[in-house]
Enzyme design. Sequence first.
Site, PDB file in Angstrom:
ATOM      1  N   LYS A 186      82.356 -25.668  36.070  1.00 26.17           N
ATOM      2  CA  LYS A 186      82.191 -26.501  34.845  1.00 26.17           C
ATOM      3  C   LYS A 186      82.401 -27.699  34.614  1.00 26.17           C
ATOM      4  O   LYS A 186      82.767 -28.449  35.784  1.00 26.17           O
ATOM      5  CB  LYS A 186      83.297 -25.959  34.061  1.00 26.17           C
TER       6      LYS A 186
ATOM      7  N   LYS B  34      82.797  -7.506  34.043  1.00 32.96           N
ATOM      8  CA  LYS B  34      84.052  -8.385  34.542  1.00 32.96           C
ATOM      9  C   LYS B  34      84.465  -9.333  34.636  1.00 32.96           C
ATOM     10  O   LYS B  34      85.074  -9.525  32.830  1.00 32.96           O
ATOM     11  CB  LYS B  34      82.188  -8.806  35.791  1.00 32.96           C
TER      12      LYS B  34
ATOM     13  N   LYS C  71      69.909 -10.679  32.213  1.00 35.23           N
ATOM     14  CA  LYS C  71      68.902 -11.767  32.106  1.00 35.23           C
ATOM     15  C   LYS C  71      67.243 -11.394  32.429  1.00 35.23           C
ATOM     16  O   LYS C  71      67.427 -11.323  33.994  1.00 35.23           O
ATOM     17  CB  LYS C  71      69.770 -13.582  32.880  1.00 35.23           C
TER      18      LYS C  71
ATOM     19  N   HIS D 221      78.088 -12.911  39.922  1.00 29.75           N
ATOM     20  CA  HIS D 221      76.536 -13.884  39.717  1.00 29.75           C
ATOM     21  C   HIS D 221      76.179 -14.530  40.925  1.00 29.75           C
ATOM     22  O   HIS D 221      74.646 -14.340  40.866  1.00 29.75           O
ATOM     23  CB  HIS D 221      76.858 -15.260  38.439  1.00 29.75           C
TER      24      HIS D 221
ATOM     25  N   HIS E  13      76.145  -9.196  33.691  1.00 29.39           N
ATOM     26  CA  HIS E  13      75.393  -9.870  32.735  1.00 29.39           C
ATOM     27  C   HIS E  13      74.252 -11.066  33.652  1.00 29.39           C
ATOM     28  O   HIS E  13      72.928 -10.449  33.172  1.00 29.39           O
ATOM     29  CB  HIS E  13      76.293 -10.818  31.467  1.00 29.39           C
TER      30      HIS E  13
ATOM     31  N   ASP F 136      84.818 -16.033  39.119  1.00 24.43           N
ATOM     32  CA  ASP F 136      84.567 -15.944  37.983  1.00 24.43           C
ATOM     33  C   ASP F 136      83.279 -15.542  38.273  1.00 24.43           C
ATOM     34  O   ASP F 136      82.323 -15.161  37.045  1.00 24.43           O
ATOM     35  CB  ASP F 136      85.093 -17.089  37.328  1.00 24.43           C
TER      36      ASP F 136
ATOM     37  N   GLU G 122      76.866 -25.436  34.589  1.00 24.12           N
ATOM     38  CA  GLU G 122      77.670 -25.690  33.315  1.00 24.12           C
ATOM     39  C   GLU G 122      78.217 -26.913  32.587  1.00 24.12           C
ATOM     40  O   GLU G 122      79.055 -27.975  32.963  1.00 24.12           O
ATOM     41  CB  GLU G 122      78.466 -24.188  32.876  1.00 24.12           C
TER      42      GLU G 122
ATOM     43  N   ARG H 192      93.731  -3.253  18.380  1.00 22.00           N
ATOM     44  CA  ARG H 192      95.179  -2.282  17.671  1.00 22.00           C
ATOM     45  C   ARG H 192      94.873  -2.792  17.007  1.00 22.00           C
ATOM     46  O   ARG H 192      96.079  -2.671  16.025  1.00 22.00           O
ATOM     47  CB  ARG H 192      96.242  -2.705  18.539  1.00 22.00           C
TER      48      ARG H 192
END
Length: 499
Positions: free
Chosen positions: A349, A157, A191, A249, A187, A244, A225, A51
């Site tokens: 995380k 996703k 890998k 994954h 994704h 998530d 992570e 936009r």
Amino acid sequence: MAARIIPVAVFDAVVFGATGDLTLRKLLPALYWRFRDGQMPEGARVVGVARSPLDDAGFRARAADALRAHVPAAELDPAVMDRFLLCLSYVALDAARRENADAAQPDGGWQALTARLDPARVRVFYLATAPDLYGPICRAIAAAGLVSPLARVVLEKPIGHDLASAREINDAVGRVFAEAQIYRIDHYLGKETVQNLLALRFANGIFERLWNADVIDHVQITVAETVGLEGRGAYYDRAGALRDMVQNHLLQLLCLIAMEPPVALDADRVRDEKLKVLRALRPMTEADLAALTVRGQYAAGAIDGRAVPAYAADLGGARASRTETFVALKAEVRSWRWAGVPFYLRTGKRLERKVSEIVVQFRAPPFALFPDVGATVEANRLVIRLQPEEGIRLSVMTKEPGPGGLRLCPTALDISFEQAFGLRYPDAYERLLMDTVRGNPTLFMRRDEVEAAWTWVEPILDAWSARDDAPRPYAAGSWGPTAAIALIERDGRTWHEGG
Ligand code: BG6
């Protein structure tokens, strides 16, 4: 070793959400690498759509900043970058608004977009936007008459928030594009090390014969992570770790480990086998939940000697949140091959270290031939390290060298991919973007896979929200709540210490 580069055909790509984080951080750098390596042809066009009122020069300047930020300086050749930037252009439009607009009203943005596309070329529509825009954008693409025979659409996703919303999105996109034209990205499937799972399992005779409940005790899948929210708090707080990471994954990794050998490597045969695994996952009942799942949320702590705040503070601290930033699960694949073999999954995380790995733990030898020598026999373990320090390590028992008694110790057969190949590992998006141009959907999720994954995950989400208890706190920089350790130790097993 030099990589073999096969150039793709000249294409037009339209990226919706062109000024967003995904485009700037992942898609443009990935396209630059492919261009630099001679795979993306010079005549290819990438039209950014968003936009913001930008012109071509303004978009190219943003793209140049993004490349400087996300491609190592030594790899960013200014002359190559300038040639790459010439492939980029920009059209300002509110992609989702067209369907509400008066059809008789000329729409400058869509006309400008149409004028930039060549009907004879492969045409990729990449939707790097929020998923609730997928349906409206696809309808607008159709209304503008842009669905050519060589068109395909790429969806990021998450596909939906639950099964019903995933179906809604799939229906809306499916009214415009045929399933063979829809590329749903996970994704992780792009890998190198994840693709290598197929090679490891099906290009080596030795593993397949051992790949079953007779020989394997259990499997662990860890995706840890150190990062926190990275500016994505608004999305993440609505999603949480189960939606998530696990729904996509981790379940995809589980599928690649657990699936039967496909009869061919074409997209549908591979995806058929993955789908069977998803459908064979034992549904979790509410009664299972306490024993088979753990949800956690990070509290303040330290990672690499640096203090990090709690999740609530990362969110802005305005309110308490019950979103999980950590999940551990014990799953079961109900099949002859896997009967009784637990699959322990965990992701989170702000954990101690960034590591993604799969551990295949074999059973101990059935008979103790070495009863009282200096070491107990440890069962063999195959560790597939997906990132970082990609590699494969098989632990075997060996004789400790030297005179005296016959003492045993575990030793590793160890392949480091960096040492073996010495190549830069391409980012997953490089491979996946080129696959959309080539028209190869093998590494993308089919509609039924996405919906089967939601079918398994949804009862867990429902039961968690029905119990309405808070996630267990864990210190940032730890390996998650102690309950996650108890989850596996109750079964007399332990998380692999590398992860
Ligand atoms: C994304 C998640 O899909 O994967 C992120 O939305 C996560 O929350 C990321 O950080 C992890 O990807 P990678 O490639 O860094 O392991």
